[in-house]
Design a protein around this motif. Structure first.
Motif, mmCIF file in Angstrom:
data_model
loop_
_atom_site.group_PDB
_atom_site.id
_atom_site.type_symbol
_atom_site.label_atom_id
_atom_site.label_comp_id
_atom_site.label_asym_id
_atom_site.label_seq_id
_atom_site.Cartn_x
_atom_site.Cartn_y
_atom_site.Cartn_z
ATOM 1 N N ILE A 10 4.340 8.710 4.050
ATOM 2 C CA ILE A 10 5.059 7.469 3.716
ATOM 3 C C ILE A 10 4.570 6.930 2.378
ATOM 4 C CG2 ILE A 10 5.345 5.031 4.353
ATOM 5 C CD1 ILE A 10 5.391 6.023 7.311
ATOM 6 N N PHE A 11 3.265 6.893 2.190
ATOM 7 C CA PHE A 11 2.719 6.391 0.926
ATOM 8 C C PHE A 11 3.093 7.301 -0.241
ATOM 9 C CE2 PHE A 11 -0.578 4.139 3.622
ATOM 10 C CZ PHE A 11 -0.022 2.892 3.420
ATOM 11 N N ARG A 12 3.108 8.572 -0.035
ATOM 12 C CA ARG A 12 3.487 9.506 -1.108
ATOM 13 C C ARG A 12 4.923 9.290 -1.563
ATOM 14 N NH1 ARG A 12 0.811 14.466 1.525
ATOM 15 N NH2 ARG A 12 -1.224 14.409 0.545
ATOM 16 N N ARG A 13 5.783 8.939 -0.638
ATOM 17 C CA ARG A 13 7.203 8.778 -0.958
ATOM 18 C C ARG A 13 7.535 7.405 -1.553
ATOM 19 N NH1 ARG A 13 10.925 12.347 2.493
ATOM 20 N NH2 ARG A 13 9.504 13.984 3.180
ATOM 21 N N MET A 14 6.596 6.495 -1.499
ATOM 22 C CA MET A 14 6.845 5.164 -2.041
ATOM 23 C C MET A 14 6.884 5.214 -3.558
ATOM 24 S SD MET A 14 4.316 2.912 0.383
ATOM 25 C CE MET A 14 4.762 1.300 -0.228
ATOM 26 N N THR A 15 7.755 4.392 -4.124
ATOM 27 C CA THR A 15 7.796 4.261 -5.577
ATOM 28 C C THR A 15 6.583 3.428 -6.018
ATOM 29 O OG1 THR A 15 9.042 2.191 -5.549
ATOM 30 C CG2 THR A 15 10.327 4.260 -5.538
ATOM 31 N N PRO A 16 6.232 3.496 -7.289
ATOM 32 C CA PRO A 16 5.141 2.635 -7.771
ATOM 33 C C PRO A 16 5.395 1.147 -7.479
ATOM 34 C CG PRO A 16 5.613 4.313 -9.387
ATOM 35 C CD PRO A 16 6.683 4.417 -8.327
ATOM 36 N N GLU A 17 6.646 0.726 -7.616
ATOM 37 C CA GLU A 17 6.980 -0.667 -7.326
ATOM 38 C C GLU A 17 6.724 -1.004 -5.855
ATOM 39 O OE1 GLU A 17 10.713 -3.805 -7.587
ATOM 40 O OE2 GLU A 17 11.028 -1.732 -8.193
ATOM 41 N N GLN A 18 7.085 -0.113 -4.953
ATOM 42 C CA GLN A 18 6.850 -0.337 -3.532
ATOM 43 C C GLN A 18 5.357 -0.382 -3.229
ATOM 44 O OE1 GLN A 18 9.212 3.031 -2.243
ATOM 45 N NE2 GLN A 18 10.744 1.676 -1.314
ATOM 46 N N LYS A 19 4.596 0.478 -3.871
ATOM 47 C CA LYS A 19 3.138 0.484 -3.668
ATOM 48 C C LYS A 19 2.530 -0.813 -4.180
ATOM 49 C CE LYS A 19 2.737 5.479 -3.948
ATOM 50 N NZ LYS A 19 2.303 6.622 -4.761
ATOM 51 N N LEU A 20 3.008 -1.284 -5.315
ATOM 52 C CA LEU A 20 2.506 -2.546 -5.858
ATOM 53 C C LEU A 20 2.837 -3.698 -4.920
ATOM 54 C CD1 LEU A 20 1.179 -4.197 -8.093
ATOM 55 C CD2 LEU A 20 3.407 -4.274 -9.235
ATOM 56 N N ARG A 21 4.056 -3.736 -4.413
ATOM 57 C CA ARG A 21 4.434 -4.803 -3.465
ATOM 58 C C ARG A 21 3.562 -4.762 -2.218
ATOM 59 N NH1 ARG A 21 10.878 -4.290 -3.453
ATOM 60 N NH2 ARG A 21 11.258 -4.997 -5.566
ATOM 61 N N ALA A 22 3.310 -3.569 -1.694
ATOM 62 C CA ALA A 22 2.468 -3.422 -0.502
ATOM 63 C C ALA A 22 1.049 -3.915 -0.791
ATOM 64 C CB ALA A 22 2.449 -1.969 -0.030
ATOM 65 N N ALA A 23 0.517 -3.568 -1.963
ATOM 66 C CA ALA A 23 -0.825 -4.017 -2.345
ATOM 67 C C ALA A 23 -0.871 -5.536 -2.482
ATOM 68 C CB ALA A 23 -1.251 -3.341 -3.643
ATOM 69 N N MET A 24 0.177 -6.105 -3.061
ATOM 70 C CA MET A 24 0.226 -7.558 -3.223
ATOM 71 C C MET A 24 0.294 -8.260 -1.868
ATOM 72 S SD MET A 24 2.627 -7.883 -6.616
ATOM 73 C CE MET A 24 2.842 -9.636 -6.439
ATOM 74 N N ARG A 25 1.083 -7.706 -0.945
ATOM 75 C CA ARG A 25 1.148 -8.293 0.409
ATOM 76 C C ARG A 25 -0.217 -8.241 1.089
ATOM 77 N NH1 ARG A 25 6.073 -5.448 0.678
ATOM 78 N NH2 ARG A 25 5.094 -3.854 1.961
ATOM 79 N N LEU A 26 -0.903 -7.126 0.930
ATOM 80 C CA LEU A 26 -2.229 -6.975 1.518
ATOM 81 C C LEU A 26 -3.200 -7.996 0.916
ATOM 82 C CD1 LEU A 26 -4.098 -5.400 3.401
ATOM 83 C CD2 LEU A 26 -4.486 -3.798 1.522
ATOM 84 N N TYR A 27 -3.157 -8.152 -0.401
ATOM 85 C CA TYR A 27 -4.026 -9.101 -1.090
ATOM 86 C C TYR A 27 -3.784 -10.528 -0.593
ATOM 87 C CZ TYR A 27 -5.779 -12.061 -4.871
ATOM 88 O OH TYR A 27 -6.411 -13.053 -5.583
ATOM 89 N N TRP A 28 -2.523 -10.948 -0.546
ATOM 90 C CA TRP A 28 -2.229 -12.316 -0.134
ATOM 91 C C TRP A 28 -2.499 -12.534 1.350
ATOM 92 C CZ3 TRP A 28 -2.508 -15.900 -3.498
ATOM 93 C CH2 TRP A 28 -2.223 -15.618 -4.821
#
Length: 65
Positions: free
Chosen positions: A12-30
């Motif tokens: 799932i992570f491999r198939r994510m676009t860089p934008e999707q990975k960034l959004r996921a990281a931001m959600r985790l951070y907040w």
């Protein structure tokens, strides 16, 4: 090992676009900041919301508690 991601999660992570990975990281951070704020509110019920926000900001800036 329990700490290693399963093959499905890795794919799932491999198939994510860089934008999707960034959004996921931001959600985790907040989410982490919200959990930290909840902990400060629990530990210091007498604190104002401004004090809680300041403590969270300091915790994330200086990486302690």
């Amino acid at each position: 090992m329990a700490d290693e991601p399963c093959d499905v999660q890795t794919e799932i992570f491999r198939r994510m676009t860089p934008e999707q990975k960034l959004r996921a990281a931001m959600r985790l951070y907040w989410s982490a900041r919200e959990l930290k704020a909840a902990w400060f509110r629990y530990e210091h019920p007498e604190w104002t919301e401004d004090q809680v926000k300041a403590a969270v900001r300091e915790a994330f800036l200086f990486h302690h508690e």
